[in-house]
Design a protein around this motif. Structure first.
Motif: not given
Length: 397
Positions: A25-31, A37-49, A59-63
């Protein structure tokens, strides 16, 4: 490299994943907000659902990562879903399971990994919320807690998705049901109406009053059934946001008179007549089809709940410079004050009418009000006192 084992509940887990209807499915703002936020808190360049499908992780979300999927056999997340708690690899180059994994030795060069299994109420870990870095790292207790809490938010989004899927399935089933009703009931009812007209015409030629009266009763019942079908179909269109509105200049008195003539058959069994208290022409911009529906609902209701041998009065007030007020009044059972607000609720029917066997689904007035508001107007119960009930339709000039 060591690929992860399959969960013991793999078959049912995959079934729930498919039923979730999130894959591809398409990317969604909620995810995306959660991974950001996860990448910011954990200080990592990548965060994924990440969702673990039969042979891939998607990957539903691929920051911080361009890829949307990788093979399941390479996935760190395939290991993480086997855990009950957060799964952390501080340095993949020193871990026997991952040191020679292509995701470690090549792009995206996963060295640090931390993933929270996304476990639903059914006990299935459908994937993970994970953070990734290209260098060895650790998570503080606060970061672990935060990542777990964010994972719970992703699972909550899954539950919302399930609820939405269920609603869509119900709506689709209802739409199929009503389409079937439209075809299976409307067509034979229209055919029956045609036959009744032919029988009535023949009876008139023979001056057969008994047959004419029987046809009037039959046509009234037939028209009531057609009205119920129309109401159900209109309500479905309203729920789907598909009510159309095509305004044009119309003359109100003529339209009301035409609709009253169409409803006259309904009133014959109870000897109810219509009286239009206006000969004054008044043009307004409105949808003639929608206006006919409003008046048809009001007039058929006035007949349905009106007293025998009574008159339904329709009056038009044009004194206001901005609005035109149309009142439909009938003599019958008074609407109690505690029911005044309920009669415009969908599917509400007064217990006294339900017990009396008067046909209806409680859709006529709600639909009429929706159609009035669609045209910038309003429909309300003006009064119901001493067996006289008056509905007010206010329209913009």
């Amino acid at each position: 490299m060591k690929s992860a084992c399959l969960p013991t509940n793999e078959v049912s887990r995959l079934n729930e994943l498919k039923e979730l209807k999130l894959l591809d499915t398409v990317e969604e703002d909620a995810y995306d907000a959660i991974t950001h936020l996860a990448a910011s808190i954990c200080k990592t360049p990548v965060a994924l659902v990440s969702l673990i499908d039969a042979d891939r992780q998607w990957f539903k979300s691929h920051h911080g990562l361009e890829a949307r999927e990788t093979p399941r056999e390479l996935a760190f997340c395939a290991h993480a879903i086997l855990q009950k708690d957060i799964f952390v690899i501080e340095d993949a180059t020193k871990d026997d399971r991952f040191f020679d994994n292509p995701l470690v030795t090549n792009d995206p060069n996963v060295i640090f990994y931390a993933g929270v299994p996304l476990t639903t109420k059914s006990g299935h870990a459908l994937g993970t919320l994970c953070v990734i870095d290209t260098k060895a790292s650790k998570l503080s207790n606060t970061q672990r807690t935060s990542l777990s809490l964010l994972g719970a938010q992703v699972v909550a989004l899954f539950e919302l998705q399930k609820a939405n899927n269920n609603l869509l399935e119900v709506a689709e089933a209802r739409s199929r049901f009503l389409n079937a009703i439209n075809h299976e009931m409307r067509t034979p009812l229209n055919i029956m109406s045609g036959y009744l007209d032919l029988i009535a015409e023949s009876a008139i030629e023979r001056d057969d009053s008994e047959t004419i009266e029987s046809c009037d009763y039959a046509r009234s019942a037939n028209e009531q059934l057609l009205g119920l079908v129309r109401d159900m179909i209109e309500q479905t269109a309203s729920d789907a946001g598909e009510l159309s509105y095509n305004p044009e200049q119309i003359e109100v008195s003529s339209l009301i008179a035409d609709t009253a003539n169409e409803c006259a058959t309904l009133g014959k069994p109870k000897n109810i007549r219509f009286k239009l208290d206006s000969s004054q022409g008044m043009d307004i911009s409105a949808d003639p089809i929608r206006m006919r529906q409003i008046f048809h609902n009001l007039l058929s209701n006035a007949i349905k709940y009106g007293s025998e041998n009574s008159t339904v009065t329709i009056s038009i007030d044009t004194e206001d410079s901005k609005f035109i007020d149309i009142r439909v009044s009938n003599t019958g059972t008074t609407i109690e004050s505690d029911e005044a607000a309920l009669i415009f609720e969908r599917y509400y029917r007064s217990p006294k009418y339900s017990r009396s066997g008067v046909a209806g689904f409680g859709l006529g007035l709600p639909i009429a009000r929706q159609l009035a508001r669609l045209q910038g107007g309003e429909l309300s119960l003006e009064s119901s006192v001493n067996s006289m009930t008056t509905f007010l339709l206010r329209l913009k000039r």
